[in-house]
Design a protein around this motif. Structure first.
Motif, mmCIF file in Angstrom:
data_model
loop_
_atom_site.group_PDB
_atom_site.id
_atom_site.type_symbol
_atom_site.label_atom_id
_atom_site.label_comp_id
_atom_site.label_asym_id
_atom_site.label_seq_id
_atom_site.Cartn_x
_atom_site.Cartn_y
_atom_site.Cartn_z
ATOM 1 N N VAL A 1 57.623 44.420 25.563
ATOM 2 C CA VAL A 1 57.436 45.700 26.222
ATOM 3 C C VAL A 1 58.359 45.773 27.432
ATOM 4 C CG1 VAL A 1 55.505 44.882 27.666
ATOM 5 C CG2 VAL A 1 55.731 47.314 27.168
ATOM 6 N N SER A 2 58.914 46.933 27.683
ATOM 7 C CA SER A 2 59.828 47.139 28.803
ATOM 8 C C SER A 2 59.045 47.362 30.094
ATOM 9 C CB SER A 2 60.717 48.357 28.533
ATOM 10 O OG SER A 2 61.264 48.878 29.721
ATOM 11 N N PRO A 3 59.413 46.679 31.193
ATOM 12 C CA PRO A 3 58.745 46.932 32.472
ATOM 13 C C PRO A 3 58.804 48.402 32.872
ATOM 14 C CG PRO A 3 60.039 44.922 32.605
ATOM 15 C CD PRO A 3 60.367 45.557 31.291
ATOM 16 N N GLY A 4 59.930 49.055 32.621
ATOM 17 C CA GLY A 4 60.050 50.463 32.968
ATOM 18 C C GLY A 4 59.108 51.342 32.170
ATOM 19 N N ASP A 5 58.995 51.076 30.870
ATOM 20 C CA ASP A 5 58.096 51.862 30.028
ATOM 21 C C ASP A 5 56.644 51.666 30.443
ATOM 22 O OD1 ASP A 5 60.286 52.712 28.641
ATOM 23 O OD2 ASP A 5 59.958 51.419 26.887
ATOM 24 N N LEU A 6 56.273 50.419 30.746
ATOM 25 C CA LEU A 6 54.898 50.151 31.163
ATOM 26 C C LEU A 6 54.611 50.818 32.501
ATOM 27 C CD1 LEU A 6 52.321 48.535 30.332
ATOM 28 C CD2 LEU A 6 53.124 46.740 31.874
ATOM 29 N N ALA A 7 55.545 50.729 33.430
ATOM 30 C CA ALA A 7 55.362 51.339 34.741
ATOM 31 C C ALA A 7 55.227 52.850 34.626
ATOM 32 C CB ALA A 7 56.528 50.969 35.653
ATOM 33 N N ASP A 8 56.024 53.472 33.769
ATOM 34 C CA ASP A 8 55.938 54.924 33.580
ATOM 35 C C ASP A 8 54.563 55.317 33.043
ATOM 36 O OD1 ASP A 8 58.516 55.218 34.462
ATOM 37 O OD2 ASP A 8 59.396 55.402 32.447
ATOM 38 N N ALA A 9 54.057 54.555 32.084
ATOM 39 C CA ALA A 9 52.744 54.859 31.519
ATOM 40 C C ALA A 9 51.638 54.664 32.554
ATOM 41 C CB ALA A 9 52.476 53.982 30.294
ATOM 42 N N ALA A 10 51.791 53.629 33.386
ATOM 43 C CA ALA A 10 50.770 53.333 34.390
ATOM 44 C C ALA A 10 50.814 54.284 35.574
ATOM 45 C CB ALA A 10 50.939 51.895 34.886
ATOM 46 N N ALA A 11 51.922 55.002 35.724
ATOM 47 C CA ALA A 11 52.069 55.927 36.855
ATOM 48 C C ALA A 11 51.322 57.240 36.617
ATOM 49 C CB ALA A 11 53.544 56.206 37.108
ATOM 50 N N ARG A 12 50.832 57.458 35.418
ATOM 51 C CA ARG A 12 50.081 58.685 35.144
ATOM 52 C C ARG A 12 48.790 58.708 35.957
ATOM 53 N NH1 ARG A 12 47.718 59.184 30.766
ATOM 54 N NH2 ARG A 12 47.699 56.999 30.139
ATOM 55 N N PRO A 13 48.315 59.874 36.355
ATOM 56 C CA PRO A 13 47.046 59.955 37.091
ATOM 57 C C PRO A 13 45.889 59.394 36.268
ATOM 58 C CG PRO A 13 48.247 62.037 37.217
ATOM 59 C CD PRO A 13 48.965 61.195 36.206
ATOM 60 N N GLY A 14 44.994 58.689 36.916
ATOM 61 C CA GLY A 14 43.789 58.205 36.267
ATOM 62 C C GLY A 14 43.893 56.848 35.624
ATOM 63 N N VAL A 15 45.034 56.155 35.772
ATOM 64 C CA VAL A 15 45.175 54.826 35.176
ATOM 65 C C VAL A 15 44.549 53.783 36.101
ATOM 66 C CG1 VAL A 15 46.791 53.019 34.472
ATOM 67 C CG2 VAL A 15 47.208 55.400 33.820
ATOM 68 N N ALA A 16 43.673 52.967 35.540
ATOM 69 C CA ALA A 16 42.980 51.953 36.325
ATOM 70 C C ALA A 16 43.605 50.577 36.199
ATOM 71 C CB ALA A 16 41.508 51.880 35.904
ATOM 72 N N VAL A 17 44.068 50.221 34.996
ATOM 73 C CA VAL A 17 44.516 48.854 34.748
ATOM 74 C C VAL A 17 45.500 48.847 33.586
ATOM 75 C CG1 VAL A 17 42.572 48.401 33.192
ATOM 76 C CG2 VAL A 17 43.707 46.478 34.316
ATOM 77 N N ALA A 18 46.371 47.854 33.575
ATOM 78 C CA ALA A 18 47.285 47.626 32.460
ATOM 79 C C ALA A 18 46.947 46.294 31.811
ATOM 80 C CB ALA A 18 48.737 47.632 32.937
ATOM 81 N N ALA A 19 47.164 46.203 30.497
ATOM 82 C CA ALA A 19 46.875 44.977 29.756
ATOM 83 C C ALA A 19 48.082 44.589 28.911
ATOM 84 C CB ALA A 19 45.656 45.165 28.859
ATOM 85 N N VAL A 20 48.590 43.382 29.155
ATOM 86 C CA VAL A 20 49.705 42.856 28.363
ATOM 87 C C VAL A 20 49.463 41.366 28.146
ATOM 88 C CG1 VAL A 20 52.190 42.496 28.182
ATOM 89 C CG2 VAL A 20 51.318 44.546 29.328
ATOM 90 N N GLN A 21 49.603 40.908 26.929
ATOM 91 C CA GLN A 21 49.412 39.502 26.595
ATOM 92 C C GLN A 21 50.587 38.670 27.113
ATOM 93 O OE1 GLN A 21 51.187 40.498 22.168
ATOM 94 N NE2 GLN A 21 49.014 40.242 22.446
ATOM 95 N N SER A 22 50.331 37.407 27.401
ATOM 96 C CA SER A 22 51.435 36.538 27.811
ATOM 97 C C SER A 22 52.318 36.184 26.631
ATOM 98 C CB SER A 22 50.892 35.256 28.458
ATOM 99 O OG SER A 22 50.065 34.536 27.555
#
Length: 386
Positions: free
Chosen positions: A139-160
Motif C-alpha cells: 500500500v502507498s503511504p500517500g494513498d493511505l494518508a489520503d484515505a485517512a484524511a477524510r472526515p470521521g476516520v478514527a484509525v488505520a489498519a495495515v498488516q506488517s
C-alpha cells in the motif's frame, strides 16, 4: 471398524511427509513443549488470587510477559495475553477506534488485510474504506494518508506482512504519513521472524505462528495510545484482557518466542535461499505466476498461481504425493473461497499454492517438491483437456 485381531482401526490419515504450511501454524517448538509440561504443575491457579499457588502463577505470567517484551522490543506493561491472534486483532483495532470516538468511527485499511480485520471493521458502524495496493501487494503511504484524511476516520489498519503472499508493508512510512491517525498493525504473520517495525499504536500477534501453542495471542498497546476496551468489561486487573489467562500456554509461547528470535537471522537466511530456489524453478513453468514482492517479503513463504488448474485439486494432488501446502485465501482456506488478497493485487485468484517452510526445512525436501510439481500440474491440466 475393527481389524482381524478385533482391535479398532484408526480412520485418521498419516501425517504428510513434508509439512509446507507453517504460515497456517508452525509445529510446536521443543522449547515450548518442555516449558508447557513443566508449567502445567505450577501455573494452574488464578494469578489474581492472593494465596501461594496463585502467587506462583502470577510470577509465571509476569515472567512470560517480560520475555515477550524483551523479544519484541516493547515494554512489559504494553503486553497482554489473549485467547488468540484473532482476539488480539479485534481488541487492538476496535480499542483504538473507540479511543478516538470523538474524531470519528471509520476505519481505513489496506485491501489485503486478514479477515480478522475485515470482519472487525464490518462489525462496527462507519464509512470504512479499503485502500488499494500495487501488484506486489504493498500500500502507498500517500494513498493511505489520503484515505485517512477524510472526515470521521478514527484509525488505520495495515498488516506488517501479508499472511498469504509474504509481502512486507512500509509500516514506519505509513505511520508517518498518517499523522495523528493511529495505526493498528496485524503482526501475526511476521512476529518472531523479523523485528517489529516502528510507528504503530497497537499490534497483534499469534503464538502458534512461531511455534508456541495454539490459543495464545498477543495484544500490544503502546504506552500513551488512546485505547478503550471495545467489549464488555471484566474484573481482571488488565482491562485489555478478558477471562482467565492460560498461564502455562503463555509461558510456553514466551519460551518458543525467545528460542526463535535467538536464531531468527540464521533461519531466515537459510529459508530465504530455499524460497529463492522455489521462486526461480516455479517461475520457469508454463502459465505459472509467482506473486508477492520479490525482495520485501517474509523469508519463509511464497505463493504462486497456476493457470487452468483448480487450487483444491492441487492441494489434494500434492497431499497424495506427501506435501502439505495451502491454497485459497489465507483466512478462508476451509471454504477455498477465491483470494481477496490476490484479487486486490490483480493476480490470478484460482489455482494458487502457498508454500511456507518450517525452521528445519531441508533443501532435499524442497527439491523433491519442485520435482513433483510440474508433473502434478501437467496431469491436472490434462484432466480438463489441456
Amino acid at each position: 471398524m475393527t481389524n482381524a485381531s478385533g482391535d479398532p482401526e484408526s480412520t485418521a490419515r498419516p501425517a504428510p511427509a513434508v509439512y509446507l504450511d507453517t504460515a497456517s501454524s508452525e509445529p510446536l517448538h521443543p522449547a515450548a513443549r518442555e516449558t508447557l509440561l513443566a508449567a502445567l504443575d505450577a501455573g494452574y491457579a488464578d494469578p489474581r488470587r492472593l494465596h501461594g499457588p496463585a502467587r506462583s502463577a502470577r510470577l509465571l505470567l509476569d515472567n512470560a510477559r517480560e520475555v515477550v517484551a524483551e523479544c519484541l522490543g516493547v515494554r512489559a506493561d504494553e503486553v497482554t495475553f489473549t485467547s488468540s491472534g484473532t482476539d488480539a486483532v479485534h481488541r487492538g483495532l476496535l480499542g483504538l477506534r473507540l479511543g478516538r470516538a470523538r474524531q470519528g468511527t471509520a476505519v481505513v485499511h489496506s485491501a489485503v488485510e486478514h479477515s480478522a480485520v475485515l470482519r472487525a471493521t464490518a462489525w462496527v458502524p462507519g464509512e470504512h474504506a479499503a485502500v488499494g495496493v500495487d501488484r506486489h501487494g504493498r500500500v502507498s503511504p500517500g494513498d493511505l494518508a489520503d484515505a485517512a484524511a477524510r472526515p470521521g476516520v478514527a484509525v488505520a489498519a495495515v498488516q506488517s506482512a501479508n499472511h498469504e503472499v509474504g509481502t512486507l508493508q512500509p509500516i514506519a512510512e505509513l505511520a508517518e504519513a498518517l499523522g495523528e491517525v493511529p495505526l493498528f498493525m496485524d503482526a501475526c504473520a511476521g512476529a518472531g521472524r523479523q523485528p517489529l517495525p516502528d510507528g504503530w499504536a497497537a499490534a497483534a500477534a499469534s503464538a502458534h505462528k512461531w511455534g508456541g501453542p495454539a490459543g495464545v495471542g498477543l495484544l500490544l498497546v503502546r504506552k500513551g495510545a488512546r485505547w478503550r476496551n471495545p467489549f464488555p468489561g471484566d474484573d481482571r486487573i488488565d482491562e485489555r484482557s478478558s477471562g482467565f489467562e492460560n498461564v502455562p500456554a503463555a509461558l510456553a509461547a514466551a519460551a518458543a518466542l525467545r528460542a526463535v528470535t535467538t536464531t531468527a537471522r540464521e533461519v531466515a537466511q537459510r529459508q530465504a535461499e530455499l524460497i529463492d530456489l522455489v521462486r526461480t524453478r516455479v517461475a520457469a513453468l508454463p502459465d505459472v505466476e509467482v506473486v508477492g514482492h520479490p525482495t520485501q517479503r517474509l523469508p519463509h513463504l511464497v505463493t504462486f498461481s497456476c493457470l487452468y488448474v483448480d487450487g483444491e485439486a492441487l492441494v489434494h494432488a500434492l497431499d497424495r504425493r506427501g506435501f502439505a501446502v495451502a491454497s485459497g485465501s489465507a483466512c478462508t482456506a476451509s471454504t477455498l473461497a477465491p483470494s481477496h488478497v490476490l484479487a486486490a493485487m490483480g493476480a490470478l485468484t484460482h489455482g494458487n499454492v502457498r508454500l511456507s517452510l518450517t525452521r528445519e526445512a531441508a533443501r532435499a525436501d524442497v527439491e523433491a517438491f519442485l520435482d513433483v510439481l510440474p508433473e502434478v500440474v501437467t496431469d491436472l491440466r490434462a484432466e480438463v483437456g489441456l
